[in-house]
Design a protein around this motif. Structure first.
Motif, PDB file in Angstrom:
ATOM      1  N   MET A  43       0.818  -1.204   0.000  1.00 40.63           N
ATOM      2  CA  MET A  43       0.000   0.000   0.000  1.00 40.63           C
ATOM      3  C   MET A  43       0.851   1.252   0.000  1.00 40.63           C
ATOM      4  O   MET A  43       2.030   1.217   0.364  1.00 40.63           O
ATOM      5  CB  MET A  43      -0.955   0.025   1.186  1.00 40.63           C
ATOM      6  CG  MET A  43      -0.311   0.180   2.550  1.00 40.63           C
ATOM      7  SD  MET A  43      -1.527   0.213   3.860  1.00 40.63           S
ATOM      8  CE  MET A  43      -1.718   1.951   4.139  1.00 40.63           C
ATOM      9  N   GLU A 132      -5.157   4.260   4.487  1.00 45.82           N
ATOM     10  CA  GLU A 132      -4.797   3.192   3.555  1.00 45.82           C
ATOM     11  C   GLU A 132      -5.509   3.332   2.219  1.00 45.82           C
ATOM     12  O   GLU A 132      -5.167   2.648   1.259  1.00 45.82           O
ATOM     13  CB  GLU A 132      -5.035   1.823   4.173  1.00 45.82           C
ATOM     14  CG  GLU A 132      -6.458   1.486   4.497  1.00 45.82           C
ATOM     15  CD  GLU A 132      -6.592   0.088   5.080  1.00 45.82           C
ATOM     16  OE1 GLU A 132      -5.581  -0.608   5.241  1.00 45.82           O
ATOM     17  OE2 GLU A 132      -7.726  -0.301   5.377  1.00 45.82           O
ATOM     18  N   SER A 133      -6.494   4.190   2.166  1.00 46.95           N
ATOM     19  CA  SER A 133      -7.188   4.510   0.917  1.00 46.95           C
ATOM     20  C   SER A 133      -7.955   5.800   1.145  1.00 46.95           C
ATOM     21  O   SER A 133      -7.890   6.387   2.225  1.00 46.95           O
ATOM     22  CB  SER A 133      -8.159   3.375   0.521  1.00 46.95           C
ATOM     23  OG  SER A 133      -9.317   3.406   1.331  1.00 46.95           O
TER      24      SER A 133
END
Length: 149
Positions: A43, A132-133
């Motif tokens: 990631m 993470e997003s």
């Protein structure tokens, strides 16, 4: 002149402040959940460090934003393009979820910034958020009324 000095003194003493900096790193790791098979993933973590407190320091800052930014950049450089599974003793077999990574970054930020504490205001909370997003993130924070550093 007197009202400006009085206002500045009041400002340093009575208001809550937040200073935030952001940087990013890329890493890979293995995740394990319950009885499911472990899986590898990677990631780009966008990391926010937010410093909060009610009293500014001698230069009317809670924390030097340049120092906060360079410290976050230095901490994240140790993660960038790394396999978290291989970062011993930092994680030593831990399931490196974003919560665990946020806690590790928090510890490293406190350790790196503590020697500079005399220059800061009263930082009573440090929160590290690992994004993470664009729709998922996790944080770790500590509140210490007598100061984080």
């Amino acid at each position: 002149r007197r009202s400006i000095v009085t206002f500045a003194a009041a400002l340093r003493e009575a208001m809550p402040f937040t200073v935030s900096v952001r940087d990013r790193c890329m890493y890979s790791h293995t995740l394990r959940f319950g009885d499911g098979a472990p899986f590898r993933t990677g990631m780009t973590a966008i990391v926010d460090a937010s410093f909060q407190g009610e009293k500014l320091g001698p230069d009317s800052v809670l924390i030097d934003i340049t120092l906060a930014q360079s410290t976050l950049k230095a901490v994240l450089a140790t993660y960038d393009h790394q396999d978290l599974d291989a970062l011993s003793p930092r994680f030593d077999g831990a399931n490196t979820t974003v919560e665990v990574v946020a806690h590790a970054i928090h510890r490293e930020m406190v350790k790196a910034l503590t020697p500079h504490a005399a220059k800061f205001g009263s930082v009573t909370r440090l929160e590290i958020t690992v994004n993470e997003s664009d729709v998922a993130r996790a944080s770790y924070f500590e509140d210490k009324p007598n100061g984080i550093f």
